[in-house]
Design a protein around this motif. Structure first.
Motif, mmCIF file in Angstrom:
data_model
loop_
_atom_site.group_PDB
_atom_site.id
_atom_site.type_symbol
_atom_site.label_atom_id
_atom_site.label_comp_id
_atom_site.label_asym_id
_atom_site.label_seq_id
_atom_site.Cartn_x
_atom_site.Cartn_y
_atom_site.Cartn_z
ATOM 1 N N LEU A 142 2.518 15.196 -21.740
ATOM 2 C CA LEU A 142 3.142 15.424 -20.638
ATOM 3 C C LEU A 142 4.470 16.209 -20.809
ATOM 4 O O LEU A 142 5.208 15.955 -21.633
ATOM 5 C CB LEU A 142 3.429 13.838 -20.270
ATOM 6 C CG LEU A 142 4.068 13.834 -18.854
ATOM 7 C CD1 LEU A 142 3.238 14.410 -17.548
ATOM 8 C CD2 LEU A 142 4.644 12.383 -18.417
ATOM 9 N N TRP B 208 7.302 19.685 -16.002
ATOM 10 C CA TRP B 208 6.412 19.592 -14.949
ATOM 11 C C TRP B 208 6.767 18.274 -14.271
ATOM 12 O O TRP B 208 6.601 18.107 -13.007
ATOM 13 C CB TRP B 208 4.938 19.622 -15.687
ATOM 14 C CG TRP B 208 3.840 19.254 -14.657
ATOM 15 C CD1 TRP B 208 3.227 20.329 -14.209
ATOM 16 C CD2 TRP B 208 3.568 18.026 -14.197
ATOM 17 N NE1 TRP B 208 2.370 19.804 -13.231
ATOM 18 C CE2 TRP B 208 2.445 18.362 -13.094
ATOM 19 C CE3 TRP B 208 3.793 16.918 -14.530
ATOM 20 C CZ2 TRP B 208 1.870 17.368 -12.571
ATOM 21 C CZ3 TRP B 208 3.238 15.765 -13.887
ATOM 22 C CH2 TRP B 208 2.130 16.007 -12.819
ATOM 23 N N LEU B 209 7.100 17.291 -15.102
ATOM 24 C CA LEU B 209 7.283 15.817 -14.176
ATOM 25 C C LEU B 209 8.388 15.956 -13.488
ATOM 26 O O LEU B 209 8.383 15.304 -11.906
ATOM 27 C CB LEU B 209 7.195 14.650 -15.213
ATOM 28 C CG LEU B 209 7.474 13.674 -14.740
ATOM 29 C CD1 LEU B 209 6.136 13.193 -13.920
ATOM 30 C CD2 LEU B 209 7.584 12.285 -15.908
ATOM 31 N N GLN C 248 -0.554 13.356 -16.546
ATOM 32 C CA GLN C 248 -0.447 14.197 -15.498
ATOM 33 C C GLN C 248 -1.445 14.121 -14.658
ATOM 34 O O GLN C 248 -1.225 14.220 -13.391
ATOM 35 C CB GLN C 248 -0.311 15.538 -16.236
ATOM 36 C CG GLN C 248 0.033 16.638 -15.506
ATOM 37 C CD GLN C 248 0.038 17.945 -15.649
ATOM 38 O OE1 GLN C 248 0.779 18.272 -17.006
ATOM 39 N NE2 GLN C 248 -0.509 19.158 -15.249
ATOM 40 N N TRP D 112 7.342 17.671 -10.292
ATOM 41 C CA TRP D 112 6.476 16.609 -9.586
ATOM 42 C C TRP D 112 7.170 15.631 -8.673
ATOM 43 O O TRP D 112 7.118 15.414 -7.669
ATOM 44 C CB TRP D 112 5.472 15.818 -10.497
ATOM 45 C CG TRP D 112 4.569 14.831 -9.797
ATOM 46 C CD1 TRP D 112 3.372 15.014 -9.087
ATOM 47 C CD2 TRP D 112 5.037 13.407 -9.494
ATOM 48 N NE1 TRP D 112 3.002 13.902 -8.684
ATOM 49 C CE2 TRP D 112 4.169 13.120 -8.791
ATOM 50 C CE3 TRP D 112 6.176 12.650 -9.641
ATOM 51 C CZ2 TRP D 112 4.225 11.610 -8.078
ATOM 52 C CZ3 TRP D 112 6.162 11.492 -9.330
ATOM 53 C CH2 TRP D 112 4.921 10.731 -8.586
ATOM 54 N N ASP E 264 3.718 9.905 -24.153
ATOM 55 C CA ASP E 264 3.891 10.479 -22.630
ATOM 56 C C ASP E 264 4.524 9.346 -21.953
ATOM 57 O O ASP E 264 5.108 9.713 -20.996
ATOM 58 C CB ASP E 264 2.331 10.399 -22.154
ATOM 59 C CG ASP E 264 1.830 11.876 -22.698
ATOM 60 O OD1 ASP E 264 2.417 12.611 -23.041
ATOM 61 O OD2 ASP E 264 0.492 11.976 -22.613
ATOM 62 N N GLU F 50 -0.768 13.791 -10.761
ATOM 63 C CA GLU F 50 -1.405 14.740 -9.755
ATOM 64 C C GLU F 50 -2.592 13.935 -8.768
ATOM 65 O O GLU F 50 -2.362 14.395 -7.620
ATOM 66 C CB GLU F 50 -2.572 15.611 -10.522
ATOM 67 C CG GLU F 50 -1.529 16.542 -11.096
ATOM 68 C CD GLU F 50 -2.512 17.513 -12.419
ATOM 69 O OE1 GLU F 50 -3.430 17.123 -12.579
ATOM 70 O OE2 GLU F 50 -1.781 18.563 -12.570
#
Length: 165
Positions: A6, A10-11, A151, A14, A65, A155
């Motif tokens: 992870l 990106w998080l 991830q 998100w 993660d 999603e």
């Protein structure tokens, strides 16, 4: 089984996208359903939640993660998305670990429960990076594969939010 870890950036992205999607979803909520929405929020990590994460890591080995996730997110409450989804804060995960331990899944490393849904089903992350969902509202029954990675789990939450009427 190796998987891509992870990514904190990106998080964070998100989180921003989810905040915007929740704002759009909650705006007409009361007029559509006739009552005020519950708590639908992504709570970003704070110094206190970082300390709770450090305490959890000291208590039990956790998947990297999960450490990454808790460095970005304290908790997620999506009470009005489907029947509800909740990513628990690290302090609650530690309390649950003390009370119940890890989840045993055949052919998998021990998994740590980190989330639940409004039906009482539990989500656990194994050392392999895979996310498992309990088939009942129990720590001790069967768990089925829910996502190949954390991830993918997030999603899936995004898809649930965007598919709400």
């Amino acid at each position: 089984m190796a998987h891509e870890r992870l990514d904190a950036e990106w998080l964070r992205s998100w989180c921003e996208q989810t905040d915007a999607a929740l704002a759009r979803l909650m705006q007409p909520f009361q007029s559509r359903y006739g009552f005020e929405p519950g708590n639908n929020v992504v709570v970003l990590a704070t110094e206190a939640s970082h300390q709770a994460t450090a305490a959890l890591v000291e208590l039990t080995p956790i998947a990297s993660d999960l450490t990454t996730m808790y460095w970005v997110i304290d908790e997620v409450s999506l009470s009005d998305v489907e029947n509800g989804y909740f990513v628990h804060p690290a302090s609650l995960v530690a309390d649950h670990f003390r009370e119940y331990g890890t989840v045993r899944i055949d052919g998998e490393e021990p998994a740590l429960v980190f989330a639940s849904d409004g039906g009482g089903h539990l989500f656990a992350l194994a050392g392999s990076g895979r996310v498992w969902r309990s088939t009942t509202a129990s720590w001790f029954d069967q768990f089925d594969l829910a996502a190949a990675s954390l991830q993918e789990f997030f999603e899936g939450l995004s898809q649930q939010i965007s598919s709400q009427p």
